[in-house]
Design an enzyme around this catalytic site. Structure first.
Site, PDB file in Angstrom:
ATOM      1  N   CYS A 183       2.581   8.642   1.528  1.00 32.25           N
ATOM      2  CA  CYS A 183       2.894   7.847   2.663  1.00 32.25           C
ATOM      3  C   CYS A 183       3.447   6.322   2.175  1.00 32.25           C
ATOM      4  O   CYS A 183       2.636   5.839   1.431  1.00 32.25           O
ATOM      5  CB  CYS A 183       1.719   7.632   3.713  1.00 32.25           C
ATOM      6  SG  CYS A 183       1.976   6.721   4.902  1.00 32.25           S
ATOM      7  N   CYS A 242       4.444  -6.525   8.057  1.00 27.48           N
ATOM      8  CA  CYS A 242       5.048  -6.052   9.281  1.00 27.48           C
ATOM      9  C   CYS A 242       5.102  -7.068  10.257  1.00 27.48           C
ATOM     10  O   CYS A 242       4.226  -7.746  10.505  1.00 27.48           O
ATOM     11  CB  CYS A 242       4.656  -4.722   9.487  1.00 27.48           C
ATOM     12  SG  CYS A 242       5.458  -3.782  11.007  1.00 27.48           S
ATOM     13  N   CYS A 255      -2.646  -1.923  15.196  1.00 25.36           N
ATOM     14  CA  CYS A 255      -2.466  -1.391  13.907  1.00 25.36           C
ATOM     15  C   CYS A 255      -2.835  -2.724  12.705  1.00 25.36           C
ATOM     16  O   CYS A 255      -2.541  -3.948  13.244  1.00 25.36           O
ATOM     17  CB  CYS A 255      -0.948  -1.358  13.563  1.00 25.36           C
ATOM     18  SG  CYS A 255      -0.142  -1.097  11.776  1.00 25.36           S
ATOM     19  N   CYS A 305       2.272  -4.256  16.593  1.00 25.72           N
ATOM     20  CA  CYS A 305       1.701  -3.264  17.470  1.00 25.72           C
ATOM     21  C   CYS A 305       0.125  -3.434  17.319  1.00 25.72           C
ATOM     22  O   CYS A 305      -0.619  -3.811  16.467  1.00 25.72           O
ATOM     23  CB  CYS A 305       1.751  -1.694  16.723  1.00 25.72           C
ATOM     24  SG  CYS A 305       3.508  -1.255  16.821  1.00 25.72           S
ATOM     25  N   CYS A 365      -3.274   2.059   8.012  1.00 26.18           N
ATOM     26  CA  CYS A 365      -2.112   1.094   7.171  1.00 26.18           C
ATOM     27  C   CYS A 365      -2.517  -0.339   7.218  1.00 26.18           C
ATOM     28  O   CYS A 365      -2.728  -0.972   8.051  1.00 26.18           O
ATOM     29  CB  CYS A 365      -0.739   1.411   7.978  1.00 26.18           C
ATOM     30  SG  CYS A 365      -0.193   2.959   7.821  1.00 26.18           S
ATOM     31  N   SER A 423       7.311   6.654  16.749  1.00 29.51           N
ATOM     32  CA  SER A 423       5.764   6.005  17.251  1.00 29.51           C
ATOM     33  C   SER A 423       5.974   5.653  18.658  1.00 29.51           C
ATOM     34  O   SER A 423       6.479   4.615  18.880  1.00 29.51           O
ATOM     35  CB  SER A 423       5.490   5.017  16.214  1.00 29.51           C
ATOM     36  OG  SER A 423       5.516   5.393  15.153  1.00 29.51           O
ATOM     37  N   GLU A 476       0.749  -1.224  -0.031  1.00 32.84           N
ATOM     38  CA  GLU A 476      -0.047  -0.054   0.104  1.00 32.84           C
ATOM     39  C   GLU A 476       0.872   1.422   0.025  1.00 32.84           C
ATOM     40  O   GLU A 476       1.883   1.112   0.635  1.00 32.84           O
ATOM     41  CB  GLU A 476      -0.844   0.015   1.302  1.00 32.84           C
ATOM     42  CG  GLU A 476      -2.139  -0.952   1.095  1.00 32.84           C
ATOM     43  CD  GLU A 476      -2.982  -0.692   2.442  1.00 32.84           C
ATOM     44  OE1 GLU A 476      -2.734   0.122   3.216  1.00 32.84           O
ATOM     45  OE2 GLU A 476      -3.698  -1.490   2.684  1.00 32.84           O
TER      46      GLU A 476
END
Length: 350
Positions: free
Chosen positions: A108, A115, A122, A119, A337, A220, A95
């Site tokens: 972005c 990932c 997320c 988190c 995201c 973050s 993305e």
């Protein structure tokens, strides 16, 4: 040039491309010439590079791929936000998002396929990391957006590496990427218009501060104390809050640059008055500001958006912490995201 599998042109910084063409018996100006054609003139077919000899054009076709990522899906929001799902050369889906501010058009960019930071709030971590993206695959994301904007006589002016993935887990590729897009002969994005975000890999924060770049750094953070950060961010189990803040002070000392702390406000988790007071105390004396972010709810996650953003911001401001509340984008599409990629099933689809 040697006959081998074509290499992605966008993986090359100008200095590396110059070294390559010289090693192949060409003059260094060839590299500048190619950058001009590809980035400034938007010509990605060597056959159309009119001031390049026919024999050299043939060699270019053998040596390089000039292909951009394929747009597998696109969502456009009422506020002008555009989310692209891009298919890389190996079929991986990634993305990237165009956000429109009054000061410019912002890409972005994702730095990894999936990932592994995990988190808790997320969507990116719903599909685990399979690999890092190359610098050229990140450049390709920017070129897709810039080409889209060019249709309306606009241009890309800012880049944030805040999409899927942990940029400092793919450090060398990200550094090449920012050098390419910053190069005046390429996209010419100003250094202070580029921001790289990390969830807190301390040794890379220290290294980044010594790079001599004017490129911004965002951390973050998302918590005001150790307990809450460990709840929300698994990386906190390996890097303590004290060590992270110490590395941030070192970064400011080495780079002379102000830091941004990203803080997603989550109802009942990190948005109390006490959290605001703790955060102000934690950041006291540090050249920084806090960017408060409204949570984009993810159906697979149990968290809700805070209704206390203005109160939280006012408490920080009253304690001398420069604070902004991020403008929301794409609320009528898959804004968070990783959401669009999850909807399409993740990676390696053809």
């Amino acid at each position: 040039m040697e006959r081998a599998s074509p290499r992605l042109f966008y993986d090359f910084t100008l200095s590396r491309l110059s070294e390559l063409v010289v090693a192949e018996g060409e003059k260094p100006y060839r590299a500048r010439q190619l950058f001009e054609w590809v980035y400034k003139k938007r010509v990605r077919d060597p056959e159309l590079m009119s001031d390049v000899s026919k024999s050299y054009r043939e060699r270019l076709k053998e040596a390089f791929s000039f292909a951009l990522p394929e747009v597998a899906a696109r969502q456009e929001a009422r506020d002008g936000t555009v989310k692209f799902l891009l298919r890389m050369g190996d079929g991986s889906l990634v993305e990237t998002v165009l956000m429109r501010y009054d000061y410019g058009n912002v890409a972005c960019v994702s730095s990894e396929v999936g990932c592994s930071m995990g988190c808790a709030f997320c969507a990116s971590g719903l599909l685990k990391k399979t690999r890092g993206l190359s610098s050229g695959e990140m450049v390709g994301q920017c070129l897709v957006i810039d080409d889209f904007l060019h249709q309306g006589n606009e241009r890309l002016s800012h880049v944030v590496v805040m999409g899927t993935g942990e940029p400092f887990d793919n450090y060398d590729a990200v550094m090449d990427f920012v050098r390419i897009i910053n190069d005046d002969r390429a996209l010419g994005i100003g250094a202070r218009h580029i921001t790289v975000s990390t969830c807190g890999i301390i040794e890379k924060i220290r290294r980044y501060g010594k790079e001599g770049l004017q490129i911004n750094l965002a951390i973050s953070l998302h918590a005001s104390n150790e307990k809450t950060r460990r709840l929300l961010m698994p990386i906190a189990r390996g890097y303590s809050m004290d060590d992270l803040i110490s590395a941030c002070h070192q970064y400011v000392e080495d780079s002379g640059r102000r830091l941004t702390f990203e803080y997603i406000l989550i109802d009942g988790i990190n948005d109390s008055d006490e959290n605001a007071r703790e955060l102000a105390s934690l950041l006291k004396g540090l050249l920084c500001y806090v960017n408060l972010i409204p949570l984009n709810p993810v159906k697979e996650k149990p968290f809700a958006r805070s209704k206390r953003a203005r109160r939280f911001a006012d408490l920080l401001l009253s304690r001398g912490v420069k604070t902004t509340i991020r403008k929301e984008f794409g609320t009528d599409i898959d804004a968070a995201c990783g959401q669009l990629r999850v909807k399409y099933g993740g990676g390696n689809q053809r």
